[in-house]
Scaffold this active site. Sequence first.
Site, PDB file in Angstrom:
ATOM      1  N   GLY A 116       0.824  -1.210   0.000  1.00  0.00           N
ATOM      2  CA  GLY A 116       0.000   0.000   0.000  1.00  0.00           C
ATOM      3  C   GLY A 116       0.856   1.257   0.000  1.00  0.00           C
ATOM      4  CB  SER A 134       2.630  -9.298 -10.036  1.00  0.00           C
ATOM      5  OG  SER A 134       3.925  -9.850  -9.883  1.00  0.00           O
ATOM      6  N   GLY A 136       5.930  -6.866  -6.225  1.00  0.00           N
ATOM      7  CA  GLY A 136       6.538  -6.696  -4.909  1.00  0.00           C
ATOM      8  C   GLY A 136       6.618  -5.228  -4.543  1.00  0.00           C
ATOM      9  CE  LYS A 181       0.300 -11.574  -8.031  1.00  0.00           C
ATOM     10  NZ  LYS A 181       0.262 -11.148  -6.676  1.00  0.00           N
ATOM     11  CG  HIS A 200       2.049 -13.702 -11.823  1.00  0.00           C
ATOM     12  ND1 HIS A 200       2.609 -13.640 -10.559  1.00  0.00           N
ATOM     13  CD2 HIS A 200       2.840 -12.944 -12.612  1.00  0.00           C
ATOM     14  CE1 HIS A 200       3.681 -12.875 -10.603  1.00  0.00           C
ATOM     15  NE2 HIS A 200       3.841 -12.426 -11.832  1.00  0.00           N
ATOM     16  CG  ASN A 201       1.322 -15.100  -7.030  1.00  0.00           C
ATOM     17  OD1 ASN A 201       1.606 -14.281  -7.893  1.00  0.00           O
ATOM     18  ND2 ASN A 201       0.996 -14.745  -5.806  1.00  0.00           N
ATOM     19  CD  GLU A 219       6.060 -15.066  -7.626  1.00  0.00           C
ATOM     20  OE1 GLU A 219       5.478 -14.146  -8.226  1.00  0.00           O
ATOM     21  OE2 GLU A 219       6.027 -15.178  -6.388  1.00  0.00           O
TER      22      GLU A 219
END
Length: 619
Positions: free
Chosen positions: A169, A288, A290, A343, A346-347, A350
Amino acid sequence: MGVSGSGKTTLGLQLSEKLGLEFYDGDHFHSETNIAKMSAGNPLTDEDRFEWLESINEAAQKLVADKKSGIFACSALKEKYRILLSKNIENEIVFVYLKGTKDVIQARMNARKGHFMPSQLLDSQFNTLEEPQNAHEIDLTKSPEEMIQETLEKISLSEFGLVGLGVMGKSLARNLANNGVQLSLFNRFVEDKEVKVAEKFIESHDELNSAKGFEDLEKFCKSLQTPRKIFLMIKAGVETDEFIEKIKPYLQKGDILIDGGNSHFKDTKRRMDYLAESGLHFIGTGVSGGEEGALKGPSIMPSGDAAAYKNIERFLNKIAAKDKNGGNCCTYIGPDGSGHFIKMVHNGVEYAEMQQIAEVYALLRYKNGLNPDEISEIFHQWNAGELKSYLLEISAKILTKKENEKWLIDIILDQAGNKGTGNWTTVTATEMGIPATLITSALFARYVSTVREKYLNVPSNTEFESKPLDLGIVAKAYALARILNHQQGFGLIKTVSDEYNWSLNLSEIARIWTNGCIIRSTLMENIQEYFESAEDLFDVIEIKQQIVEFKGDLKRFCIAAMEAELPIPCMISANDYINTLNQDVHTANMIQAQRDFFGAHTYQRIDAERGKFFHTIWE
Ligand code: NDP
């Protein structure tokens, strides 16, 4: 802005007086030719208007360059006109739209004298008008005082709200502020623990000097322009449901909640349906990149109500990473929770990408006998070529990091954590009957790492020839394993998309994953192109060629690692997946025979049509 006769000049003049700003009447920027045309009762074409709009934009740009503000009255009827007016000052411009019905404005026009636009042109104005999505709407039937009051209130409200000032955030808030977005920030109050978090955060960052900080939800919601656009970056799960209940009383019809947390896509659909009952929009959004990606440009995967998305699109595009052609790494993914679904995949991809690097590292370290610096150098070299990826790049950096002369990698406890998205991907793949064997292996490798301390310690007692494995073989084995992981990941996306009728665009998904996100790589850039014409990576000629070419290398990698007794579950999975592609070898027929033997489950035959089932009395 607004159609002719809506009262732009009157309101503009009064506002400029109140705020002490210069007033610019758009009509004064028209060329003689345009005025003559309108006076003759002929509507202007787009071409007629462009030069006019450009000259207004130039005047506005000059104001910005001189660090001044001004008020412009301009019809700005079409979206493309407003884009032209905003050129180079997108972050500096605020549109106020004077809204009214044709009847009301017609009556006003008929009462007007000395204006060069005849009232019969109003029809053409209304036909041309494309109502703005991102303007403050003012009801022109109100009194001038009321309109001024409302306009002043609206332009001082924040454009965008963000909830949850944790790692992500904070970075997203700074990214939004750096892109000129007027922000309201909220973080919950927890006695003695979380006190004035938003205010303190704002104070510590210059770019946030125009942001407002809150720990009172009602005040936070009241500080936002409507429809409210609120980005949630809080803990996923029950915390998100609880927070929705808390904020809901302060929202009104049309407001938009954007959930950027790692929520399960089925939860997103449930929340979407629930909030729709109150006329509220819920946009589930994968994010995504980080902490650093969120600050400098993440990959963003929004889904849900397409019309509501239009209201938030420009904010998300501003903060997204850019692909190699300058396109935004943010795109409307599709309906329901499809953004959170991709997502999640995606992870999952990953997880396997990370595990593959860890297994290659293990082989180079324990079989080839290289030290972390040497392995880092190899990764570094690979990263300069076709194997380039963000994860390889950071792994090269990780391996050179030292603490008190010792490699940090050797001090880090050998137990991998997880936050559940790999688990969800695996569960979804099993529910859909889709092989995601590499992701699954990577997930279980993490699980095994956390429990093995409790297991028997079985040291290696095998004498093996410690001849290092050729680096070319290692690189090609790794390249092939990556291809297979991506083939499975995108295969899962395709199947789920078909199942839910989402019509997901695989090439576009790959495109927004070429930058900003954790699995960005040269391979992903190639995949974007492959999916422009193929639906499965196995249908791509280049992929087929690499499978044939690198298959032997993957096998040799696995044999070498097994001889050295190294755990390489993900590479073994990749190799097994390759072996299942050999259609001359059969094992599932044995399974069918066993099922038919003990359970009369029947089987199909190669000498009969598909769909016809047989049962044998086995003894
Ligand atoms: P953090 O743990 O750093 O921050 C979590 C935030 O959620 C904090 O602001 C916390 O407030 C708030 N929060 C927790 N519980 C509640 C609650 N019950 N009510 C209101 N607010 C609450 O997490 P991240 O910033 O890393 O992640 C935020 C979300 O983004 C998660 O869903 C995560 O899965 C997702 N995500 C994370 C990525 C990453 O790389 N870290 C990448 C992409 C998505 P407080 O400070 O008061 O506790």
